[in-house]
Design a protein around this motif. Sequence first.
Motif, PDB file in Angstrom:
ATOM      1  N   SER B  73       0.837  -1.199   0.000  1.00 18.02           N
ATOM      2  CA  SER B  73       0.000   0.000   0.000  1.00 18.02           C
ATOM      3  C   SER B  73       0.875   1.255   0.000  1.00 18.02           C
ATOM      4  CB  SER B  73      -0.948  -0.003   1.203  1.00 18.02           C
ATOM      5  OG  SER B  73      -0.178   0.033   2.376  1.00 18.02           O
ATOM      6  N   ASP B  74       2.028   1.174   0.688  1.00 10.99           N
ATOM      7  CA  ASP B  74       2.945   2.315   0.684  1.00 10.99           C
ATOM      8  C   ASP B  74       3.494   2.580  -0.702  1.00 10.99           C
ATOM      9  OD1 ASP B  74       2.579   2.710   3.274  1.00 10.99           O
ATOM     10  OD2 ASP B  74       4.601   2.169   3.932  1.00 10.99           O
ATOM     11  N   TYR B  75       3.726   1.485  -1.434  1.00  8.69           N
ATOM     12  CA  TYR B  75       4.244   1.630  -2.796  1.00  8.69           C
ATOM     13  C   TYR B  75       3.179   2.233  -3.690  1.00  8.69           C
ATOM     14  CZ  TYR B  75       6.051   0.268  -7.356  1.00  8.69           C
ATOM     15  OH  TYR B  75       6.492   0.267  -8.637  1.00  8.69           O
ATOM     16  N   GLU B  76       1.933   1.762  -3.515  1.00  5.77           N
ATOM     17  CA  GLU B  76       0.882   2.196  -4.433  1.00  5.77           C
ATOM     18  C   GLU B  76       0.466   3.637  -4.191  1.00  5.77           C
ATOM     19  OE1 GLU B  76      -1.913  -0.933  -4.035  1.00  5.77           O
ATOM     20  OE2 GLU B  76      -0.910  -2.168  -5.555  1.00  5.77           O
ATOM     21  N   ASP B  77       0.404   4.069  -2.917  1.00 10.35           N
ATOM     22  CA  ASP B  77      -0.034   5.448  -2.691  1.00 10.35           C
ATOM     23  C   ASP B  77       1.135   6.431  -2.696  1.00 10.35           C
ATOM     24  OD1 ASP B  77       1.194   5.285  -0.263  1.00 10.35           O
ATOM     25  OD2 ASP B  77      -0.643   5.066   0.895  1.00 10.35           O
ATOM     26  N   GLY B  78       2.329   5.947  -2.946  1.00 10.08           N
ATOM     27  CA  GLY B  78       3.447   6.878  -3.126  1.00 10.08           C
ATOM     28  C   GLY B  78       4.175   7.255  -1.857  1.00 10.08           C
ATOM     29  N   SER B  79       3.746   6.740  -0.696  1.00 12.31           N
ATOM     30  CA  SER B  79       4.445   7.166   0.519  1.00 12.31           C
ATOM     31  C   SER B  79       5.846   6.576   0.599  1.00 12.31           C
ATOM     32  CB  SER B  79       3.633   6.839   1.771  1.00 12.31           C
ATOM     33  OG  SER B  79       2.990   5.621   1.646  1.00 12.31           O
ATOM     34  N   LEU B  80       6.051   5.425  -0.078  1.00  7.22           N
ATOM     35  CA  LEU B  80       7.394   4.855  -0.120  1.00  7.22           C
ATOM     36  C   LEU B  80       8.372   5.812  -0.808  1.00  7.22           C
ATOM     37  CD1 LEU B  80       9.048   2.359   0.513  1.00  7.22           C
ATOM     38  CD2 LEU B  80       8.389   1.414  -1.662  1.00  7.22           C
TER      39      LEU B  80
END
Lengths: 245, 222
Positions: B73-80
Amino acid sequence: MFNWFHRLGSPRTFFAMTSSWHPWLLGLAACVLVGGSVWALLYVPPDYQQGNSVRIMYIHVPAAILAQSGYMMMAGAAIVYLVWRIKLADMAMAAVAPLGASITFLALVTGAIWGKPTWGTWWVWDARLTSTLVLFFLYVGVMALRSAMEGREQAGRACAILSVVGLVNLPIIKYSVDWWYTLHQPASFKLTEKPAMPVEMWLPLLVMVIGYYLFFFTVWFMRLRNEILVREQHTDWVRTWVSDR
Amino acid sequence: MSFFLSSVARDLRVHIRKPSEVLNPLVFFAVVISLFPLGIGPSPEQLSLVAPGIVWVAALLATLMSMDLLFRSDYEDGSLEQVVLSGQSLVVFTLAKVFAHWLIAGLPLVVLMPVVGLVVFLEVDGIWTLALSLLLVSPTLSLVGSIGAALTVGLPRGGLLVTILILPLYVPVLILATAMVQASVSGSDVTGYIYWLLALLLLALALAPLAAGASLQLSVDE
């Protein structure tokens, strides 16, 4: 010395250099393998216990040795790629993974074929068999990861990380499996404790091991050269090389 | 350190607000366990013989199922990407993610153990050892699994691939943990096993975040 290393790292130089090595390697590998096989299969005396089925050893043991050192080579290339970002190392890694997996598979299959006449069963959960099986899964994992990733650069780095992680794990797996085996059942069979072999038996084995290594390197170079051509297909030198043929 | 704590706190909040994602691996675990008696037969003697193996294999699979939660989810929403841009260490970030994940997915398995052990007719000594071994090992599982999760985070269907990549690496842990439970059932000393599992945990704690951090870096670089 470093300059030479650097030049060898360029796919183009490597390709040009190995063009001349290639027929020699191929011829040498063929001679040693054919010579070793004829020696091992026709002239070695049969074992006093196993009879003629001992000859499977000359196919099986070199494959099992190469299965492990193939992984070391892959992980070595992975470390070179992670540290120096030499493109050739990534290509070498991509070229060696399927080769190592096939050799490991060969070791498993010949082991099963050898196991049937000597142990009376195709498969036992012996420590060595199990760790070879896990080694096979590690190769398959690296291959699966490479084929699943789209970007070449990214796939190369991901596979390199995975290979190094596997390298750290291999000794742990090996020792834990050894331990598990000794824990669970008495040593009814042991691959390690053969009766000490006489010279006329181990010398052809040594020849076969060398032959397998030569064969492995030859096929690796062939695959690597192929990989270089595929990846560099848009460069001028590959185009002229292809049109010259 | 504050980055570590804030990451853990954020992850816990996110997980608590989406309880189904957290519960699914536990339900999966329970379903897998209950399939074995149906396949093997209901007799307590047989089940208690294979119980440590069953529970451990199910725990490994459940851990891997929940691995998908770790970075996706971090990868998909850009927080990564934001974490990478912020210049914070990805190793610390991975450690924080794994710690939060272990609190959410690893600890409940440990708590479930007594119930599960009863269902497969493990002896009482065995149940306590089972819970102890899972307590020692589940962080190792999460740490090693995080490498697989980080490697496959950019892939659309990474779940199955993670299992292929990581399950072979779980072999030593599986062997040692089941051996520990069997040793305790047969009344032998388990201290040696505890040292072994702790050693593996320390090794994973030292090395796995490095590999996972590097993998995260490359999936963001793309």
